[in-house]
Design a protein around this motif. Structure first.
Motif, mmCIF file in Angstrom:
data_model
loop_
_atom_site.group_PDB
_atom_site.id
_atom_site.type_symbol
_atom_site.label_atom_id
_atom_site.label_comp_id
_atom_site.label_asym_id
_atom_site.label_seq_id
_atom_site.Cartn_x
_atom_site.Cartn_y
_atom_site.Cartn_z
ATOM 1 N N THR A 14 24.138 -28.551 11.576
ATOM 2 C CA THR A 14 23.445 -27.734 10.579
ATOM 3 C C THR A 14 23.461 -26.241 10.920
ATOM 4 O O THR A 14 23.279 -25.395 10.043
ATOM 5 C CB THR A 14 22.016 -28.263 10.309
ATOM 6 N N ASP A 50 21.950 -19.904 9.159
ATOM 7 C CA ASP A 50 22.281 -21.315 8.979
ATOM 8 C C ASP A 50 21.175 -22.226 9.510
ATOM 9 O O ASP A 50 20.971 -23.333 8.998
ATOM 10 C CB ASP A 50 23.614 -21.619 9.682
ATOM 11 N N GLY A 51 20.459 -21.763 10.513
ATOM 12 C CA GLY A 51 19.334 -22.549 11.028
ATOM 13 C C GLY A 51 18.154 -22.520 10.069
ATOM 14 O O GLY A 51 17.544 -23.546 9.775
ATOM 15 N N ASP A 79 18.097 -21.845 6.768
ATOM 16 C CA ASP A 79 18.247 -22.363 5.402
ATOM 17 C C ASP A 79 17.849 -23.839 5.325
ATOM 18 O O ASP A 79 17.146 -24.254 4.409
ATOM 19 C CB ASP A 79 19.651 -22.081 4.823
ATOM 20 N N THR A 80 18.242 -24.614 6.312
ATOM 21 C CA THR A 80 17.911 -26.041 6.300
ATOM 22 C C THR A 80 16.402 -26.243 6.443
ATOM 23 O O THR A 80 15.803 -27.054 5.735
ATOM 24 C CB THR A 80 18.646 -26.769 7.445
#
Ligand code: ADP
Ligand code: MG
Length: 353
Positions: free
Chosen positions: A181, A295-296, A298-299
């Protein structure tokens, strides 16, 4: 591969430096490298590079991506991460400083999202049919969910450092760590760093839904990075941003899902319930200094849902763009830190601030 092949695979679609309806930049103005990596696509676009500056660049791009795959892949049995997952002991295992940085980012964002972003969530991802195991034919039972949850938790993972290097350690023998992720952002940062080392100042690099752009496009305009409209068919932009050297990443629940017993199941799992997320937030986009950081987050924000994601974005001062499904269509929200990046799309009449 045409550019739409890329667009359909990523959450943040790229209109690389040109208007959607105009042709892509010609190769005399732009150099493009693209291909598959980490189960998705990468692309590097350079604006007006001097031809003699390109020598060996493709090989270096391949090296960077191979190195990241060798560390993070859960498909390669001998990757650093796969070996850590296969190892059943409690002794600290050596990892590179780049990988330690990745794990420490994941643990920090995990803590700040109250465990919503959890890199040990693999057993639950698998139970719901989004990992190596196939999709279930009926809903997992509560006892199956509880059994998988017993194998999940950031508290079981420990990162440490001493004079000999960085170490990763677990206190559950079958803990399963999945860094995918944040992996796209990690690889995107490494491609951008390679461009910087090679002296390029006008580039757009992406791996999956993570993107970094710097400088101007081949048309001497800002690179245009689009946030995709949340449908599984349309290839249309909800908003367009100019990243100015930052990283962006989008997580969405509208692409990767399947239906089971009439219910749409998303590939994003809420570790608190052990079930796929089930709320109206359909995509979360984050801009940050690095693509890995974006990217960390957004999840994690996707898991939290619209209201909690807004509150956390405000509390942490994050640049966030949310798309939420409503009875009337979709509603967008941009945090104050996100707005300066938007070059098109703020005047959406449905938008609420
Ligand atoms: P994508 O670009 O595929 O949407 P994301 O960056 O949103 O990727 O990550 C989704 C993937 O992360 C899922 O396919 C799953 O493997 C994993 N995952 C699912 N839920 C979580 C969670 N709560 N925390 C961390 N990883 C998760
Ligand atoms: Mg992510």
């Amino acid at each position: 591969m045409n550019k739409y092949a890329v667009i359909f695979t990523v959450a943040a679609l790229l209109l690389a430096g040109c208007d959607k309806l105009s042709p892509p930049p010609s190769h005399s103005q732009a150099w493009v490298a693209e291909g598959k990596t980490m189960g998705t696509f990468y692309r590097v676009t350079l604006a007006s590079p001097p031809p003699d500056a390109l020598v060996g660049l493709q090989e270096q791009i391949n090296q960077v991506l191979n190195q990241d795959n060798h560390e993070l892949s859960t498909y390669l049995q001998d990757s650093v991460l796969s070996r850590f997952n296969q190892y059943n002991g409690a002794e600290p295992q050596p990892i590179s400083s780049a990988m330690a940085d990745l794990v420490s980012t994941a643990l920090r964002i995990g803590a700040k999202t109250g465990g919503a972003m959890d890199i040990t969530v693999g057993p639950l991802v698998n139970l719901w049919g989004f990992g190596p195991d196939k999709q279930p034919v009926s809903m997992p039972t509560q006892s199956q969910i509880d059994a998988a949850r017993a194998r999940v938790g950031l508290g079981h993972l420990r990162l440490s450092e001493d004079v000999n290097g960085q170490w990763l350690q677990k206190d559950l023998p079958d803990l399963y760590v999945d860094l995918s992720t944040l992996g796209e952002g990690y690889a995107t940062d490494h491609l951008a760093a390679l461009m910087e080392r090679r002296g390029f100042t006008r580039y757009l690099v992406s791996v999956g839904g993570a993107v970094i752009s710097r400088g101007l496009s081949p048309q001497d305009k800002p690179w245009r990075v689009a946030i995709q409209k949340p449908t599984d068919r349309e290839v249309d932009a909800q908003a367009i941003v100019d990243l100015q050297g930052h990283g962006i990443s989008t997580s969405g629940s509208y692409r990767n899902y399947y239906e089971l017993q009439g219910k749409r199941l998303s590939h994003i799992i809420d570790p608190a319930t052990g079930r796929p997320i089930d709320h109206k937030l359909v995509s979360a986009t984050v801009i940050a200094t690095t693509a890995m950081e974006a990217d960390g987050w957004d999840t994690g924000l996707m898991v939290l849902g619209t209201e909690k994601a807004k509150a956390l974005a405000q509390q942490q001062g994050l640049a966030v763009y949310l798309i939420t499904k409503t009875d009337r269509g979709f509603e967008t929200w941009a945090s104050p830190q996100f707005k300066p990046f938007i070059i098109e799309g703020l005047d959406d009449p449905r938008e609420k601030h």
